[in-house]
Design a protein around this motif. Structure first.
Motif, PDB file in Angstrom:
ATOM      1  N   ARG A  31       0.826  -1.210   0.000  1.00  0.00           N
ATOM      2  CA  ARG A  31       0.000   0.000   0.000  1.00  0.00           C
ATOM      3  C   ARG A  31       0.860   1.260   0.000  1.00  0.00           C
ATOM      4  O   ARG A  31       0.514   2.251  -0.635  1.00  0.00           O
ATOM      5  N   ARG A  32       1.982   1.245   0.695  1.00  0.00           N
ATOM      6  CA  ARG A  32       2.858   2.421   0.773  1.00  0.00           C
ATOM      7  C   ARG A  32       3.813   2.549  -0.403  1.00  0.00           C
ATOM      8  O   ARG A  32       4.325   3.626  -0.678  1.00  0.00           O
ATOM      9  N   ALA A  33       4.069   1.460  -1.078  1.00  0.00           N
ATOM     10  CA  ALA A  33       5.074   1.442  -2.144  1.00  0.00           C
ATOM     11  C   ALA A  33       4.600   2.180  -3.396  1.00  0.00           C
ATOM     12  O   ALA A  33       3.415   2.232  -3.694  1.00  0.00           O
ATOM     13  N   LEU A  34       5.571   2.716  -4.113  1.00  0.00           N
ATOM     14  CA  LEU A  34       5.320   3.229  -5.453  1.00  0.00           C
ATOM     15  C   LEU A  34       5.718   2.137  -6.424  1.00  0.00           C
ATOM     16  O   LEU A  34       6.838   1.625  -6.359  1.00  0.00           O
ATOM     17  N   LEU A  35       4.786   1.757  -7.302  1.00  0.00           N
ATOM     18  CA  LEU A  35       5.050   0.716  -8.289  1.00  0.00           C
ATOM     19  C   LEU A  35       5.091   1.330  -9.679  1.00  0.00           C
ATOM     20  O   LEU A  35       4.362   2.276  -9.972  1.00  0.00           O
ATOM     21  N   LEU A  36       5.927   0.773 -10.508  1.00  0.00           N
ATOM     22  CA  LEU A  36       5.990   1.162 -11.907  1.00  0.00           C
ATOM     23  C   LEU A  36       5.034   0.254 -12.661  1.00  0.00           C
ATOM     24  O   LEU A  36       5.169  -0.971 -12.618  1.00  0.00           O
ATOM     25  N   VAL A  37       4.052   0.854 -13.323  1.00  0.00           N
ATOM     26  CA  VAL A  37       3.033   0.093 -14.046  1.00  0.00           C
ATOM     27  C   VAL A  37       3.099   0.507 -15.511  1.00  0.00           C
ATOM     28  O   VAL A  37       2.814   1.655 -15.844  1.00  0.00           O
ATOM     29  N   PRO A  38       3.482  -0.421 -16.394  1.00  0.00           N
ATOM     30  CA  PRO A  38       3.580  -0.072 -17.813  1.00  0.00           C
ATOM     31  C   PRO A  38       2.207   0.183 -18.433  1.00  0.00           C
ATOM     32  O   PRO A  38       1.193  -0.318 -17.952  1.00  0.00           O
ATOM     33  N   PHE A  39       2.231   0.988 -19.491  1.00  0.00           N
ATOM     34  CA  PHE A  39       1.027   1.264 -20.274  1.00  0.00           C
ATOM     35  C   PHE A  39       0.962   0.304 -21.441  1.00  0.00           C
ATOM     36  O   PHE A  39       1.983  -0.088 -22.003  1.00  0.00           O
ATOM     37  N   ASP A  40      -0.262  -0.037 -21.825  1.00  0.00           N
ATOM     38  CA  ASP A  40      -0.497  -0.868 -23.003  1.00  0.00           C
ATOM     39  C   ASP A  40      -1.789  -0.408 -23.648  1.00  0.00           C
ATOM     40  O   ASP A  40      -2.832  -0.385 -22.977  1.00  0.00           O
ATOM     41  N   ALA A  41      -1.731  -0.034 -24.905  1.00  0.00           N
ATOM     42  CA  ALA A  41      -2.915   0.379 -25.668  1.00  0.00           C
ATOM     43  C   ALA A  41      -3.721   1.452 -24.936  1.00  0.00           C
ATOM     44  O   ALA A  41      -4.945   1.379 -24.856  1.00  0.00           O
ATOM     45  N   GLY A  42      -3.019   2.414 -24.328  1.00  0.00           N
ATOM     46  CA  GLY A  42      -3.694   3.529 -23.682  1.00  0.00           C
ATOM     47  C   GLY A  42      -4.138   3.288 -22.258  1.00  0.00           C
ATOM     48  O   GLY A  42      -4.714   4.170 -21.632  1.00  0.00           O
ATOM     49  N   GLY A  43      -3.916   2.108 -21.718  1.00  0.00           N
ATOM     50  CA  GLY A  43      -4.304   1.812 -20.337  1.00  0.00           C
ATOM     51  C   GLY A  43      -3.165   1.122 -19.612  1.00  0.00           C
ATOM     52  O   GLY A  43      -2.091   0.914 -20.170  1.00  0.00           O
ATOM     53  N   LEU A  44      -3.404   0.782 -18.377  1.00  0.00           N
ATOM     54  CA  LEU A  44      -2.394   0.068 -17.599  1.00  0.00           C
ATOM     55  C   LEU A  44      -2.257  -1.352 -18.127  1.00  0.00           C
ATOM     56  O   LEU A  44      -3.243  -1.975 -18.535  1.00  0.00           O
ATOM     57  N   TRP A  45      -1.033  -1.869 -18.084  1.00  0.00           N
ATOM     58  CA  TRP A  45      -0.773  -3.229 -18.548  1.00  0.00           C
ATOM     59  C   TRP A  45      -1.425  -4.201 -17.579  1.00  0.00           C
ATOM     60  O   TRP A  45      -1.190  -4.176 -16.377  1.00  0.00           O
ATOM     61  N   THR A  46      -2.262  -5.076 -18.122  1.00  0.00           N
ATOM     62  CA  THR A  46      -2.882  -6.119 -17.312  1.00  0.00           C
ATOM     63  C   THR A  46      -2.790  -7.441 -18.058  1.00  0.00           C
ATOM     64  O   THR A  46      -2.563  -7.477 -19.265  1.00  0.00           O
ATOM     65  N   ALA A  47      -2.983  -8.496 -17.309  1.00  0.00           N
ATOM     66  CA  ALA A  47      -3.027  -9.841 -17.884  1.00  0.00           C
ATOM     67  C   ALA A  47      -4.162 -10.585 -17.193  1.00  0.00           C
ATOM     68  O   ALA A  47      -4.481 -10.314 -16.034  1.00  0.00           O
ATOM     69  N   GLU A  48      -4.782 -11.520 -17.898  1.00  0.00           N
ATOM     70  CA  GLU A  48      -5.852 -12.296 -17.301  1.00  0.00           C
ATOM     71  C   GLU A  48      -5.374 -13.715 -17.051  1.00  0.00           C
ATOM     72  O   GLU A  48      -4.770 -14.337 -17.922  1.00  0.00           O
ATOM     73  N   LEU A  49      -5.639 -14.204 -15.855  1.00  0.00           N
ATOM     74  CA  LEU A  49      -5.283 -15.569 -15.489  1.00  0.00           C
ATOM     75  C   LEU A  49      -6.252 -16.036 -14.417  1.00  0.00           C
ATOM     76  O   LEU A  49      -6.467 -15.343 -13.414  1.00  0.00           O
ATOM     77  N   GLY A  50      -6.853 -17.175 -14.646  1.00  0.00           N
ATOM     78  CA  GLY A  50      -7.739 -17.760 -13.650  1.00  0.00           C
ATOM     79  C   GLY A  50      -8.964 -16.927 -13.338  1.00  0.00           C
ATOM     80  O   GLY A  50      -9.445 -16.934 -12.207  1.00  0.00           O
ATOM     81  N   GLY A  51      -9.466 -16.191 -14.328  1.00  0.00           N
ATOM     82  CA  GLY A  51     -10.644 -15.370 -14.115  1.00  0.00           C
ATOM     83  C   GLY A  51     -10.376 -14.074 -13.375  1.00  0.00           C
ATOM     84  O   GLY A  51     -11.309 -13.373 -12.978  1.00  0.00           O
ATOM     85  N   ARG A  53      -8.180 -10.363 -13.435  1.00  0.00           N
ATOM     86  CA  ARG A  53      -7.406  -9.391 -14.209  1.00  0.00           C
ATOM     87  C   ARG A  53      -6.301  -8.893 -13.302  1.00  0.00           C
ATOM     88  O   ARG A  53      -6.568  -8.359 -12.222  1.00  0.00           O
ATOM     89  N   TRP A  54      -5.048  -9.101 -13.687  1.00  0.00           N
ATOM     90  CA  TRP A  54      -3.881  -8.734 -12.878  1.00  0.00           C
ATOM     91  C   TRP A  54      -3.230  -7.476 -13.429  1.00  0.00           C
ATOM     92  O   TRP A  54      -2.832  -7.444 -14.590  1.00  0.00           O
ATOM     93  N   ILE A  55      -3.120  -6.451 -12.602  1.00  0.00           N
ATOM     94  CA  ILE A  55      -2.347  -5.262 -12.952  1.00  0.00           C
ATOM     95  C   ILE A  55      -0.895  -5.610 -12.673  1.00  0.00           C
ATOM     96  O   ILE A  55      -0.548  -6.021 -11.566  1.00  0.00           O
ATOM     97  N   CYS A  56      -0.045  -5.455 -13.681  1.00  0.00           N
ATOM     98  CA  CYS A  56       1.372  -5.785 -13.527  1.00  0.00           C
ATOM     99  C   CYS A  56       2.130  -4.564 -13.027  1.00  0.00           C
ATOM    100  O   CYS A  56       2.156  -3.526 -13.693  1.00  0.00           O
ATOM    101  N   GLY A  57       2.720  -4.673 -11.843  1.00  0.00           N
ATOM    102  CA  GLY A  57       3.485  -3.583 -11.239  1.00  0.00           C
ATOM    103  C   GLY A  57       4.883  -4.055 -10.889  1.00  0.00           C
ATOM    104  O   GLY A  57       5.100  -5.243 -10.618  1.00  0.00           O
ATOM    105  N   PHE A  58       5.821  -3.116 -10.875  1.00  0.00           N
ATOM    106  CA  PHE A  58       7.232  -3.460 -10.678  1.00  0.00           C
ATOM    107  C   PHE A  58       7.860  -2.550  -9.635  1.00  0.00           C
ATOM    108  O   PHE A  58       7.556  -1.355  -9.575  1.00  0.00           O
ATOM    109  N   THR A  59       8.740  -3.124  -8.826  1.00  0.00           N
ATOM    110  CA  THR A  59       9.338  -2.400  -7.712  1.00  0.00           C
ATOM    111  C   THR A  59      10.450  -1.451  -8.133  1.00  0.00           C
ATOM    112  O   THR A  59      10.822  -0.571  -7.363  1.00  0.00           O
TER     113      THR A  59
END
Length: 143
Positions: A31-51, A53-59
């Motif tokens: 909650r306190r961390a700042l994450l780097l979240v890439p953009f994809d097609a005008g939105g945040l990069w996400t992936a779907e797995l197991g029903g 939607r995962w926002i991909c963030g990096f430390t």
């Protein structure tokens, strides 16, 4: 509010992966961390797995670069593609962006690092109860 560095969040993730960490403290660090979240097609990069939607963030930028190399070429080499990203606090991702997605969503941290990745699923105690997939269970089945 203090900002947790990527290294501090990575330490909490490492503790949790060995079974020595406190899950509540780990979520607090996220909650306190700042994450780097890439953009994809005008939105945040996400992936779907197991029903979910995962926002991909990096430390940090190195973790994001490993992800970008793996996505660009599949073999970890560089394609030269430029990746844009936002720097977002984990609390904003959890409290504002996840609920706005309209589907079960969580955060996947450092997904290109097999020994350092961590998933934060859409469950009570991580995301707001209103969008947690287990909210009814957490209230004893009462909705």
């Amino acid at each position: 509010m203090d900002t947790v560095t990527g290294a501090e969040l990575e330490e909490r993730i490492a503790e949790q992966r060995t079974g020595a960490g406190d899950p509540r403290a780990l979520v607090g660090e996220l909650r306190r961390a700042l994450l780097l979240v890439p953009f994809d097609a005008g939105g945040l990069w996400t992936a779907e797995l197991g029903g979910v939607r995962w926002i991909c963030g990096f430390t940090n930028e190195d973790a994001l670069a490993r992800f970008a190399r793996a996505r660009d070429t599949g073999d970890g080499s560089s394609s030269g593609r430029s990746w844009e990203f936002a720097e977002l606090r984990g609390a904003r991702l959890l409290d504002e962006i996840v609920p706005a997605m309209g589907v079960p969503a969580g955060i996947a941290v450092n997904v290109a690092d097999p020994d350092g990745a961590m998933l934060f699923p859409p469950v009570v105690g991580i995301v707001p109860d209103a969008v947690a997939v287990d909210a009814g269970e957490a209230r004893g089945g009462r909705d």
